[in-house]
Design an enzyme around this catalytic site. Structure first.
Site, PDB file in Angstrom:
ATOM      1  N   SER A  18      48.455   3.004 -79.641  1.00  0.00           N
ATOM      2  CA  SER A  18      48.460   3.775 -80.896  1.00  0.00           C
ATOM      3  C   SER A  18      47.060   4.249 -81.308  1.00  0.00           C
ATOM      4  O   SER A  18      46.896   5.416 -81.694  1.00  0.00           O
ATOM      5  CB  SER A  18      49.095   2.963 -82.023  1.00  0.00           C
ATOM      6  N   LYS A  65      58.491  -5.211 -88.634  1.00  0.00           N
ATOM      7  CA  LYS A  65      59.022  -4.007 -89.300  1.00  0.00           C
ATOM      8  C   LYS A  65      59.912  -4.348 -90.495  1.00  0.00           C
ATOM      9  O   LYS A  65      60.013  -3.575 -91.440  1.00  0.00           O
ATOM     10  CB  LYS A  65      59.769  -3.142 -88.293  1.00  0.00           C
ATOM     11  N   ASP A 101      60.358   5.736 -85.839  1.00  0.00           N
ATOM     12  CA  ASP A 101      60.899   5.381 -84.515  1.00  0.00           C
ATOM     13  C   ASP A 101      62.118   6.231 -84.190  1.00  0.00           C
ATOM     14  O   ASP A 101      62.317   6.640 -83.039  1.00  0.00           O
ATOM     15  CB  ASP A 101      61.314   3.904 -84.474  1.00  0.00           C
ATOM     16  N   GLY A 121      69.648  -5.478 -77.894  1.00  0.00           N
ATOM     17  CA  GLY A 121      68.692  -5.937 -78.904  1.00  0.00           C
ATOM     18  C   GLY A 121      69.148  -5.496 -80.279  1.00  0.00           C
ATOM     19  O   GLY A 121      69.879  -4.500 -80.417  1.00  0.00           O
TER      20      GLY A 121
END
Ligand code: NDP
Length: 261
Positions: A18, A65, A101, A121
Site C-alpha cells: 500500500s 476492519k 474492497d 472465508g
C-alpha cells in the site's frame, strides 16, 4: 495543500504494498503527502493511535476492519451495511469510514460476472465481496472453517456452510478470502474437497496478492486463476480518491500498477 500524513494499520503489515501504491501517485501528481505503515497491536487502540500519530487518514487491513468500523464517527452506506471499514479519513475532527474492497474487487474482475460464486472465508473482506457480488446479480454461497462469523451472512440472507459440510454444486467463481497462504503455505481447506469445488470453476480468485497454494492447485487443474494484486491496486485507487478528496483519472491506476511491477 497542507502536508498530509496517511498510514496503513494492520497486523502483519510488513508485506504490504500500500505505501508504494499511494506514494508513487503522490510523487507523480506532485502532492505534499506521505503514506506509511503501522503495526497495530490491538484493534481497540485504533482510534487512539490514529489521533496520537496525527494522521489525516488510514487504510485498515487484517485483522482490524471490524474494529475500524466500530472506531468511526460516520459511515458511508456500504460500510454500514457490511460492518467493515478499510478506509478512514479525518474530517472536522471526526473519523469517516468507507470500504473500497468491494469496488476494488468488482473492478478487478474486468467485466466477468458469474452466475454462482463461492466465497471461502467469512471475515471483513468476505462481507464486502458477498454484498458487492449479490448487488451485481450473482448468487453467492459463503463458507468458513468455523461457525461464528457465518451468522452475519445468514442474517443478511446468504446461503452459508461450514467447510466440512460444503456441498459442491457448480461455482463459476471461487474466491478465497481466508488468510490461508498469506504468511504460510496452507490451502484454505482440504485438498480433496477443493479439487471437487474447482471442477466447474471458470475463475479461481485469491484475494492474497501472490501465487498462493490455492492458485498453484488451480494451475495444476488448468483453471484460469487470478491473485489479489489487481484488487489491491483498484481498492487503493478508490481509497486515494477518498483520502485526498479528489477524483482521479482512470489511467492514473497505471502509475500504481507500474510502481508494483
Ligand atoms: P479477517 O481476519 O477478517 O478474516 C479472515 C478469515 O480467514 C476468517 O474467515 C478466518 O476464519 C479465515 N482463516 C484464517 N486463517 C485460516 C486458515 N489457516 N484456514 C482457513 N481459514 C482461515 O481477514 P480479512 O477478511 O480482512 O482479509 C482476508 C484476506 O484477504 C487476507 O489474506 C488479506 O490479505 C486479503 N485481502 C486482500 C485485499 C486486496 O486488495 N488484494 C483486500 C483485503 C483483504 P475463522 O472465522 O474461522 O477465524
Amino acid at each position: 495543500m497542507n502536508s498530509k500524513l496517511f498510514a496503513l494499520f494492520g497486523n502483519p503489515v510488513s508485506h504490504s504494498k500500500s505505501p508504494l501504491l499511494h506514494n508513487s501517485l503522490y510523487k507523480k501528481l506532485g502532492l505534499n503527502a506521505c503514506y506509511a505503515r503501522y503495526l497495530l497491536k490491538s484493534g481497540g487502540a485504533l482510534r487512539e493511535k490514529f489521533f496520537e500519530l496525527g494522521l489525516d487518514g488510514v487504510n485498515v487491513t487484517i485483522p482490524y476492519k471490524e474494529d475500524a468500523f466500530l472506531a468511526c464517527d460516520r459511515l458511508d452506506m456500504f460500510a454500514k451495511q457490511i460492518g467493515a471499514v478499510n478506509t478512514i479519513v479525518l474530517r472536522d475532527g471526526m473519523l469517516h469510514g468507507y470500504n473500497t474492497d468491494a469496488p476494488g474487487f468488482i473492478a478487478s474482475l474486468d467485466g466477468f460476472i458469474p452466475k454462482k460464486a463461492l466465497i471461502l472465508g467469512a471475515g471483513g473482506t468476505a462481507r464486502a465481496l458477498a454484498v458487492a457480488l449479490r448487488e451485481a446479480g450473482v448468487s453467492v454461497v459463503v463458507a468458513n472453517r468455523s461457525e461464528g462469523r457465518l451468522e452475519f451472512f445468514r442474517d443478511m440472507g446468504f446461503e452459508t456452510a461450514l467447510f466440512c459440510e460444503l456441498k459442491t454444486p457448480s461455482f463459476e467463481l471461487v474466491v478465497n478470502t481466508t488468510s490461508a497462504g498469506l504468511m504460510d503455505s496452507e490451502l484454505p481447506l482440504q485438498k480433496d474437497k477443493l479439487l471437487d469445488i474447482l471442477k466447474d470453476a471458470l475463475l479461481v480468485y485469491d484475494c492474497i496478492y501472490k501465487h498462493t497454494p490455492l492458485l498453484q492447485l488451480a494451475d495444476r487443474q488448468k483453471k484460469k486463476n487470478k491473485n489479489g494484486l489487481d484488487m489491491l491496486i483498484w481498492q487503493a485507487f478508490f481509497a486515494f480518491e477518498i483520502l485526498l478528496d479528489t477524483k482521479l483519472d482512470k489511467k492514473d491506476v497505471e502509475v500504481m500498477r507500474e510502481a508494483v511491477r
